[in-house]
Design a protein around this motif. Structure first.
Motif, PDB file in Angstrom:
ATOM      1  N   TYR A  92     -25.332 102.533 -66.156  1.00 37.98           N
ATOM      2  CA  TYR A  92     -24.532 101.992 -67.447  1.00 37.98           C
ATOM      3  C   TYR A  92     -25.385 100.885 -67.786  1.00 37.98           C
ATOM      4  O   TYR A  92     -25.949 100.104 -67.137  1.00 37.98           O
ATOM      5  N   THR A  93     -24.928 100.460 -69.122  1.00 38.81           N
ATOM      6  CA  THR A  93     -25.570  99.167 -69.428  1.00 38.81           C
ATOM      7  C   THR A  93     -24.341  98.429 -70.283  1.00 38.81           C
ATOM      8  O   THR A  93     -23.283  99.011 -70.615  1.00 38.81           O
ATOM      9  N   PHE A  94     -24.493  97.179 -70.232  1.00 36.37           N
ATOM     10  CA  PHE A  94     -23.453  96.334 -70.934  1.00 36.37           C
ATOM     11  C   PHE A  94     -24.184  95.041 -71.643  1.00 36.37           C
ATOM     12  O   PHE A  94     -25.117  94.592 -71.144  1.00 36.37           O
ATOM     13  N   GLN A  95     -23.559  94.591 -72.673  1.00 34.34           N
ATOM     14  CA  GLN A  95     -24.294  93.568 -73.277  1.00 34.34           C
ATOM     15  C   GLN A  95     -23.366  92.127 -73.206  1.00 34.34           C
ATOM     16  O   GLN A  95     -22.075  92.411 -73.291  1.00 34.34           O
ATOM     17  N   VAL A  96     -23.872  91.053 -72.995  1.00 33.71           N
ATOM     18  CA  VAL A  96     -23.177  89.590 -72.939  1.00 33.71           C
ATOM     19  C   VAL A  96     -24.172  89.098 -73.694  1.00 33.71           C
ATOM     20  O   VAL A  96     -25.051  88.732 -73.480  1.00 33.71           O
ATOM     21  N   GLY A  97     -23.409  88.590 -75.038  1.00 36.89           N
ATOM     22  CA  GLY A  97     -24.307  87.509 -75.906  1.00 36.89           C
ATOM     23  C   GLY A  97     -25.337  88.743 -76.555  1.00 36.89           C
ATOM     24  O   GLY A  97     -24.912  89.816 -76.914  1.00 36.89           O
ATOM     25  N   ASN A  98     -26.566  88.121 -76.545  1.00 36.83           N
ATOM     26  CA  ASN A  98     -27.748  89.115 -76.994  1.00 36.83           C
ATOM     27  C   ASN A  98     -28.375  89.781 -76.032  1.00 36.83           C
ATOM     28  O   ASN A  98     -29.485  90.382 -76.419  1.00 36.83           O
ATOM     29  N   LYS A  99     -28.053  89.686 -74.868  1.00 37.73           N
ATOM     30  CA  LYS A  99     -28.924  90.602 -73.716  1.00 37.73           C
ATOM     31  C   LYS A  99     -28.251  91.386 -73.065  1.00 37.73           C
ATOM     32  O   LYS A  99     -26.924  91.554 -72.814  1.00 37.73           O
ATOM     33  N   GLU A 100     -28.819  92.633 -72.790  1.00 39.04           N
ATOM     34  CA  GLU A 100     -28.323  93.628 -72.270  1.00 39.04           C
ATOM     35  C   GLU A 100     -28.662  93.953 -70.653  1.00 39.04           C
ATOM     36  O   GLU A 100     -29.982  93.430 -70.362  1.00 39.04           O
ATOM     37  N   TYR A 101     -27.575  94.033 -69.846  1.00 36.42           N
ATOM     38  CA  TYR A 101     -27.780  94.052 -68.679  1.00 36.42           C
ATOM     39  C   TYR A 101     -27.620  95.574 -67.883  1.00 36.42           C
ATOM     40  O   TYR A 101     -26.814  96.403 -68.697  1.00 36.42           O
ATOM     41  N   LYS A 102     -28.133  95.936 -67.049  1.00 37.49           N
ATOM     42  CA  LYS A 102     -27.821  97.413 -66.405  1.00 37.49           C
ATOM     43  C   LYS A 102     -27.163  97.192 -65.098  1.00 37.49           C
ATOM     44  O   LYS A 102     -27.396  96.203 -64.544  1.00 37.49           O
ATOM     45  N   PHE A 134     -17.179  88.476 -54.970  1.00 38.70           N
ATOM     46  CA  PHE A 134     -16.756  88.851 -56.034  1.00 38.70           C
ATOM     47  C   PHE A 134     -15.140  89.316 -55.912  1.00 38.70           C
ATOM     48  O   PHE A 134     -14.153  89.062 -56.963  1.00 38.70           O
ATOM     49  N   LYS A 135     -14.619  89.651 -54.956  1.00 36.23           N
ATOM     50  CA  LYS A 135     -13.138  89.943 -54.590  1.00 36.23           C
ATOM     51  C   LYS A 135     -12.311  88.591 -54.709  1.00 36.23           C
ATOM     52  O   LYS A 135     -11.212  88.406 -55.295  1.00 36.23           O
ATOM     53  N   ASN A 136     -13.220  87.574 -54.444  1.00 32.50           N
ATOM     54  CA  ASN A 136     -12.380  86.276 -54.285  1.00 32.50           C
ATOM     55  C   ASN A 136     -12.348  85.668 -55.710  1.00 32.50           C
ATOM     56  O   ASN A 136     -11.337  84.772 -56.101  1.00 32.50           O
ATOM     57  N   ASN A 137     -13.189  85.916 -56.547  1.00 31.26           N
ATOM     58  CA  ASN A 137     -13.587  84.952 -57.703  1.00 31.26           C
ATOM     59  C   ASN A 137     -13.421  85.647 -59.017  1.00 31.26           C
ATOM     60  O   ASN A 137     -13.414  85.094 -59.974  1.00 31.26           O
ATOM     61  N   TYR A 138     -13.267  86.880 -58.978  1.00 30.01           N
ATOM     62  CA  TYR A 138     -13.098  87.705 -60.117  1.00 30.01           C
ATOM     63  C   TYR A 138     -11.953  87.316 -60.990  1.00 30.01           C
ATOM     64  O   TYR A 138     -12.120  87.239 -62.384  1.00 30.01           O
ATOM     65  N   ARG A 139     -10.819  86.832 -60.545  1.00 30.18           N
ATOM     66  CA  ARG A 139      -9.758  86.387 -61.502  1.00 30.18           C
ATOM     67  C   ARG A 139      -9.974  85.073 -62.102  1.00 30.18           C
ATOM     68  O   ARG A 139      -9.672  84.848 -63.377  1.00 30.18           O
ATOM     69  N   GLU A 140     -10.802  84.253 -61.522  1.00 32.89           N
ATOM     70  CA  GLU A 140     -10.999  82.749 -61.986  1.00 32.89           C
ATOM     71  C   GLU A 140     -12.426  82.859 -62.857  1.00 32.89           C
ATOM     72  O   GLU A 140     -12.350  82.310 -63.860  1.00 32.89           O
ATOM     73  N   THR A 141     -13.295  83.664 -62.460  1.00 38.29           N
ATOM     74  CA  THR A 141     -14.791  83.588 -63.071  1.00 38.29           C
ATOM     75  C   THR A 141     -15.074  84.954 -63.647  1.00 38.29           C
ATOM     76  O   THR A 141     -16.253  85.092 -64.105  1.00 38.29           O
ATOM     77  N   GLY A 142     -14.138  85.956 -63.680  1.00 40.07           N
ATOM     78  CA  GLY A 142     -14.386  87.217 -64.199  1.00 40.07           C
ATOM     79  C   GLY A 142     -14.451  87.236 -65.902  1.00 40.07           C
ATOM     80  O   GLY A 142     -13.443  86.701 -66.566  1.00 40.07           O
ATOM     81  N   GLU A 143     -15.230  88.051 -66.247  1.00 37.89           N
ATOM     82  CA  GLU A 143     -15.273  88.373 -67.644  1.00 37.89           C
ATOM     83  C   GLU A 143     -15.255  89.742 -67.976  1.00 37.89           C
ATOM     84  O   GLU A 143     -15.938  90.538 -67.021  1.00 37.89           O
ATOM     85  N   TYR A 144     -15.086  90.078 -69.091  1.00 36.20           N
ATOM     86  CA  TYR A 144     -14.942  91.577 -69.363  1.00 36.20           C
ATOM     87  C   TYR A 144     -16.057  92.015 -70.289  1.00 36.20           C
ATOM     88  O   TYR A 144     -16.526  91.074 -71.421  1.00 36.20           O
ATOM     89  N   ALA A 145     -16.498  93.239 -70.174  1.00 34.04           N
ATOM     90  CA  ALA A 145     -17.738  93.638 -71.222  1.00 34.04           C
ATOM     91  C   ALA A 145     -17.349  95.099 -71.278  1.00 34.04           C
ATOM     92  O   ALA A 145     -16.655  95.992 -70.425  1.00 34.04           O
TER      93      ALA A 145
END
Length: 149
Positions: free
Chosen positions: A61-71, A30-41
């Protein structure tokens, strides 16, 4: 079966070492790749769960990406008495595109209600450079089973 009974302590030891090593590599990834493959929600806190003997708590917490909700869940970084004030409030979530279960809620970066979707949030982050030092201080993602199970 006799082998398991005889060596269960050794097997448990190596299992625990494996869990801690896996957790370490998840954090490192996560620490190495968040700049290259990180997305915001936009993440919304919907509850608080205590752990230990009053020693800490998690924000659920929950966040939504597209039509799917993640916890997800993260450690509370402020006194527990102030925690309930954050329920139903919106904060920035950073996740990896290649592993959406590897995500972090930034309680110190609130998201205004005018931001409706993730693309608007990304534009907002780019317009506010004061957010970058907070994003660089990546909090721990927790044990692998917290995000996967």
């Amino acid at each position: 079966m006799l082998f398991l009974k005889k060596n269960y302590i050794v097997i448990l030891f190596f299992l625990m070492i494996g869990i801690f090593a896996y957790d370490y590599f998840i954090k490192k990834d996560f620490k190495n790749n968040y700049r290259e493959t990180g997305e915001y929600a936009v993440g919304t806190i919907h509850g608080i769960k205590e752990y230990g003997r009053g020693t800490g708590y998690y924000y659920l917490y929950t966040f939504q990406v597209g039509n799917k909700e993640y916890k997800g869940r993260c450690d509370g970084e402020m006194p527990f008495s102030k925690g309930p004030q954050n329920i139903d409030k919106r904060f920035l979530v950073l996740y990896l595109k290649n592993n959406i279960h590897s995500n972090v809620l930034y309680i110190e970066i609130p998201v205004h209600d005018s931001i409706k979707n993730n693309s608007e949030l990304e534009k907002w982050v780019l317009r506010h450079p004061e957010v970058n030092p907070k994003l660089d201080a990546i909090p721990g993602t927790g044990f692998f089973f917290e995000n996967y199970f």
